[in-house]
Write a protein that holds these residues in place. Sequence first.
Motif, PDB file in Angstrom:
ATOM      1  N   GLN A 309       0.780  -1.115   0.323  1.00 25.26           N
ATOM      2  CA  GLN A 309       0.043   0.213  -0.259  1.00 25.26           C
ATOM      3  C   GLN A 309       0.733   1.767  -0.318  1.00 25.26           C
ATOM      4  OE1 GLN A 309      -2.784  -0.295   2.819  1.00 25.26           O
ATOM      5  NE2 GLN A 309      -3.954  -1.689   1.817  1.00 25.26           N
ATOM      6  N   THR A 310       2.030   1.082  -1.277  1.00 24.10           N
ATOM      7  CA  THR A 310       3.179   2.117  -0.778  1.00 24.10           C
ATOM      8  C   THR A 310       2.301   3.284  -1.120  1.00 24.10           C
ATOM      9  OG1 THR A 310       4.369   1.336  -1.329  1.00 24.10           O
ATOM     10  CG2 THR A 310       4.846   3.435  -1.813  1.00 24.10           C
ATOM     11  N   ILE A 311       1.551   3.420  -2.202  1.00 26.71           N
ATOM     12  CA  ILE A 311       0.530   4.184  -2.521  1.00 26.71           C
ATOM     13  C   ILE A 311      -0.348   5.158  -2.367  1.00 26.71           C
ATOM     14  CG2 ILE A 311      -1.457   3.609  -3.476  1.00 26.71           C
ATOM     15  CD1 ILE A 311       0.381   6.420  -5.533  1.00 26.71           C
ATOM     16  N   VAL A 312      -1.408   4.432  -0.956  1.00 23.95           N
ATOM     17  CA  VAL A 312      -1.867   5.773   0.304  1.00 23.95           C
ATOM     18  C   VAL A 312      -0.103   6.022   1.106  1.00 23.95           C
ATOM     19  CG1 VAL A 312      -2.704   5.395   2.029  1.00 23.95           C
ATOM     20  CG2 VAL A 312      -3.534   3.328   0.037  1.00 23.95           C
ATOM     21  N   THR A 313       0.419   5.447   1.488  1.00 23.94           N
ATOM     22  CA  THR A 313       1.575   6.900   2.078  1.00 23.94           C
ATOM     23  C   THR A 313       1.769   7.286   1.415  1.00 23.94           C
ATOM     24  OG1 THR A 313       2.040   4.604   3.283  1.00 23.94           O
ATOM     25  CG2 THR A 313       4.016   6.518   3.039  1.00 23.94           C
ATOM     26  N   LEU A 314       2.400   7.057  -0.463  1.00 22.43           N
ATOM     27  CA  LEU A 314       2.906   8.979  -0.804  1.00 22.43           C
ATOM     28  C   LEU A 314       1.953   9.773  -0.892  1.00 22.43           C
ATOM     29  CD1 LEU A 314       5.009   6.844  -4.041  1.00 22.43           C
ATOM     30  CD2 LEU A 314       5.542   8.365  -2.330  1.00 22.43           C
ATOM     31  N   ARG A 315       0.714   9.181  -0.974  1.00 17.85           N
ATOM     32  CA  ARG A 315      -0.500  10.247  -1.128  1.00 17.85           C
ATOM     33  C   ARG A 315      -1.084  10.887   0.509  1.00 17.85           C
ATOM     34  NH1 ARG A 315      -3.451   9.890  -6.885  1.00 17.85           N
ATOM     35  NH2 ARG A 315      -4.589  11.309  -5.384  1.00 17.85           N
ATOM     36  N   ILE A 491      15.362  13.139  -4.613  1.00 18.67           N
ATOM     37  CA  ILE A 491      14.586  13.652  -3.291  1.00 18.67           C
ATOM     38  C   ILE A 491      14.175  13.479  -2.720  1.00 18.67           C
ATOM     39  CG2 ILE A 491      12.773  13.528  -4.397  1.00 18.67           C
ATOM     40  CD1 ILE A 491      11.813  16.507  -5.093  1.00 18.67           C
ATOM     41  N   LEU A 492      13.988  11.453  -2.283  1.00 19.27           N
ATOM     42  CA  LEU A 492      14.202  10.856  -1.836  1.00 19.27           C
ATOM     43  C   LEU A 492      14.358  11.208   0.289  1.00 19.27           C
ATOM     44  CD1 LEU A 492      12.583   7.921  -3.123  1.00 19.27           C
ATOM     45  CD2 LEU A 492      11.376   9.249  -2.345  1.00 19.27           C
ATOM     46  N   GLU A 493      15.918  11.799  -0.478  1.00 18.01           N
ATOM     47  CA  GLU A 493      16.473  11.663   1.276  1.00 18.01           C
ATOM     48  C   GLU A 493      15.545  12.395   1.568  1.00 18.01           C
ATOM     49  OE1 GLU A 493      20.564  12.866  -0.169  1.00 18.01           O
ATOM     50  OE2 GLU A 493      21.039  11.689  -1.596  1.00 18.01           O
ATOM     51  N   ASN A 494      15.362  13.667   1.143  1.00 15.91           N
ATOM     52  CA  ASN A 494      14.382  14.651   2.199  1.00 15.91           C
ATOM     53  C   ASN A 494      13.096  13.589   3.090  1.00 15.91           C
ATOM     54  OD1 ASN A 494      14.982  16.895   0.627  1.00 15.91           O
ATOM     55  ND2 ASN A 494      13.728  17.121  -0.535  1.00 15.91           N
ATOM     56  N   THR A 495      12.654  13.145   2.976  1.00 14.19           N
ATOM     57  CA  THR A 495      11.855  11.748   3.088  1.00 14.19           C
ATOM     58  C   THR A 495      12.609  11.747   4.622  1.00 14.19           C
ATOM     59  OG1 THR A 495      10.391  11.882   0.804  1.00 14.19           O
ATOM     60  CG2 THR A 495       9.945   9.890   2.997  1.00 14.19           C
ATOM     61  N   VAL A 496      13.576  10.424   4.558  1.00 18.12           N
ATOM     62  CA  VAL A 496      14.105   9.593   5.474  1.00 18.12           C
ATOM     63  C   VAL A 496      14.711  11.166   6.322  1.00 18.12           C
ATOM     64  CG1 VAL A 496      16.559   9.167   5.332  1.00 18.12           C
ATOM     65  CG2 VAL A 496      15.307   8.289   2.948  1.00 18.12           C
ATOM     66  N   GLU A 497      14.989  12.228   6.221  1.00 22.30           N
ATOM     67  CA  GLU A 497      15.148  13.047   7.216  1.00 22.30           C
ATOM     68  C   GLU A 497      14.058  13.884   7.935  1.00 22.30           C
ATOM     69  OE1 GLU A 497      18.178  16.493   6.185  1.00 22.30           O
ATOM     70  OE2 GLU A 497      19.378  15.066   5.377  1.00 22.30           O
ATOM     71  N   GLN A 498      12.722  14.218   7.017  1.00 17.01           N
ATOM     72  CA  GLN A 498      11.337  14.294   7.247  1.00 17.01           C
ATOM     73  C   GLN A 498      10.480  13.755   7.894  1.00 17.01           C
ATOM     74  OE1 GLN A 498      11.153  17.624   9.126  1.00 17.01           O
ATOM     75  NE2 GLN A 498      13.248  18.265   7.346  1.00 17.01           N
ATOM     76  N   PHE A 499      10.549  12.250   7.151  1.00 17.91           N
ATOM     77  CA  PHE A 499       9.634  11.632   7.654  1.00 17.91           C
ATOM     78  C   PHE A 499      10.238   9.908   8.173  1.00 17.91           C
ATOM     79  CE2 PHE A 499       6.891  14.908   5.675  1.00 17.91           C
ATOM     80  CZ  PHE A 499       5.531  15.046   6.628  1.00 17.91           C
ATOM     81  N   PRO A 500      11.181  10.295   8.811  1.00 16.82           N
ATOM     82  CA  PRO A 500      12.108   8.356   8.852  1.00 16.82           C
ATOM     83  C   PRO A 500      10.826   6.782   8.835  1.00 16.82           C
ATOM     84  CG  PRO A 500      12.480  10.196  11.269  1.00 16.82           C
ATOM     85  CD  PRO A 500      11.613  10.643  10.274  1.00 16.82           C
ATOM     86  N   VAL A 501       9.771   7.029   9.784  1.00 17.18           N
ATOM     87  CA  VAL A 501       8.954   6.163   9.873  1.00 17.18           C
ATOM     88  C   VAL A 501       8.424   5.922   8.334  1.00 17.18           C
ATOM     89  CG1 VAL A 501       7.068   5.592  10.652  1.00 17.18           C
ATOM     90  CG2 VAL A 501       8.594   6.617  12.180  1.00 17.18           C
ATOM     91  N   ALA A 503       9.832   6.815   5.464  1.00 14.17           N
ATOM     92  CA  ALA A 503      10.692   6.324   5.018  1.00 14.17           C
ATOM     93  C   ALA A 503      11.484   4.821   5.543  1.00 14.17           C
ATOM     94  CB  ALA A 503      12.155   7.168   5.156  1.00 14.17           C
ATOM     95  N   LYS A 504      10.632   4.416   5.759  1.00 16.92           N
ATOM     96  CA  LYS A 504      11.223   2.728   6.686  1.00 16.92           C
ATOM     97  C   LYS A 504      10.237   1.913   6.032  1.00 16.92           C
ATOM     98  CE  LYS A 504      14.255  -0.014   8.348  1.00 16.92           C
ATOM     99  NZ  LYS A 504      15.353   0.194   8.457  1.00 16.92           N
ATOM    100  N   LEU A 505       8.995   2.128   6.070  1.00 14.17           N
ATOM    101  CA  LEU A 505       8.271   1.307   5.896  1.00 14.17           C
ATOM    102  C   LEU A 505       8.078   1.088   3.690  1.00 14.17           C
ATOM    103  CD1 LEU A 505       4.930   2.974   7.075  1.00 14.17           C
ATOM    104  CD2 LEU A 505       6.144   1.314   7.525  1.00 14.17           C
ATOM    105  N   LEU A 506       8.945   2.784   2.973  1.00 12.59           N
ATOM    106  CA  LEU A 506       8.418   2.480   1.993  1.00 12.59           C
ATOM    107  C   LEU A 506      10.306   2.180   1.242  1.00 12.59           C
ATOM    108  CD1 LEU A 506       7.946   6.447   1.301  1.00 12.59           C
ATOM    109  CD2 LEU A 506       6.106   4.119   1.000  1.00 12.59           C
TER     110      LEU A 506
END
Length: 545
Positions: A309-315, A491-501, A503-506
């Motif tokens: 359900q990656t799309i749900v997290t991304l959206r 650009i996904l490095e931003n997600t790693v820094e700002q939303f680590p949880v 980012a781990k799921l993704l």
Amino acid sequence: MKINITVTRPILRFAFSVVAILLLFAGLTLFLPNPGGDGIDWKTELPFYSMPWTNSSPFYPSEWKTTDGHLVNWRSVPSATFCGECHEKEYKEWASSIHAITGSDLIYESAILQNEFGSTAGGELATEKIRWCDGCHEPLAILAGEGSPLTAVGPNEAIEEGATCILCHTAVEARPLAGNAGLTLNINEIKRYLDPTLIMAAPEQHAKSMQAKRHNPMMGKSEMCGTCHTEIRPERINGDFPLHFQETFDEWRLSEYADRNIQCQDCHMDAEPARYVDALKRGEQPERKMSHRFVGNNYLLTESDLPKQTIVTLRGGWVPGRNELMSGEEWLTDLKKQQGLILDLLKSAADMEVSTGTLESDGALPIDIAITNSGAGHNLPTGPLDQRYLWIELKLTDSQNQVVYHSGWFDWEQGQEDPEAVRYIKRMYNDDGAYNDRHILFDVNRMHYERKPIRPMETDRIGYRVPLGEAASGPLKLEVRLWYRLALQQILENTVEQFPVEAKLLEGTVIPPVVMLETVSEVDPAQVSKVWAGSGVAKGAGHDS
């Protein structure tokens, strides 16, 4: 068979009563004085609202305006779900679009937080600076006054919906060259026309107040779209001069599409945009079939078959709104349909021709690639060009299937392409000269195109001179591909820094994928007798600049 229907007096009395009530409401709606809007006067009601650059606009540095100069009342602004109760088809189309998640999109949220808290130029007044970005991405939040350190905006379904119905449908003026949400809204004056009983009593008045195209032609004009598809960082944000990051409207304005009165909405709001574009390429003027899908280029945020359900997290969640009009399964299925429309539209944008010259005395093979922007009413690529980009892959293999030459390869495991490839991308640099590849726009100091985008109906030519060497054995196979990508992997490095949880799921599931717009394959190009007409050939293995 004859059917007799008896209309009794009670039924007639009831029918006449209903008609009389509707006529009464219609009269009240049309002729009683307007009670006025319910906007919030920030001067008197929000004494701590921060306005560091101007005392005339609470929305600056976004360019929003309201006709009364007031903030939008977050308590009463209607949501898309409310509109969908009568306009279900339009709601469902919009719910699968990118407009529905302009703010909740995880990649955007990550980038905006990185700009606000992780950038050099964010710092002081960071919250107020974010009005520039959120003006288009979270418009109702900015219109309601959220872009201030001290805010009194409560939770509201509409505010979380991105570019929702009420924004476009209350617009009365567009300033596309100003960009940054340069729209004026009559949004605070329309509440009395949103009562369901009044809508039933006076549907034409409702259509007028909600900016039906027949009442406000601007609804079908590119100027409407251009207000957010023009992005200019004001000098007050950072720097001594404005920086133009996105100029899609101006690209259209200076093209023959504008001369032919082909508007943004004609293609992007057609039910089958690729069909419409292909008809235009044939010289036809097709009839448009209206849709609220707003088909564009973001094929990642519609990829509903991603694992876990990656799309749900991304959206940023499931179906927008209260999920009453569309089930989760229906939504996931519709996202896949949306993705198909996006991919078809992207593939209609360009045409490519490849020609080869005769083998030269030093063993080099000249190859000429011509790419024509044949289907886009703006430059190709367009948008935020530090992330949206094209590149060319050229591969030569011999009779043993051994690679003789390969430029523009893509690593599908790491999400990186050949750094030496011919790329249509805008490189951005910070004050210290560092390459800014994570969309941290507050820190950008200068910009440079590796190769400039292709204007509408124009052709770009790239010449290669490929040394074959003695080891190559014919016949040779030449493959040329034109690739498009929505975003750099960085650009996904931003997600790693700002939303680590999150980012781990993704982790391991998200590599911004690539789309092949065009491909040409040719066998034994060295035997093609066509004389190569290219120019500006680089020495050795390479291409012209």
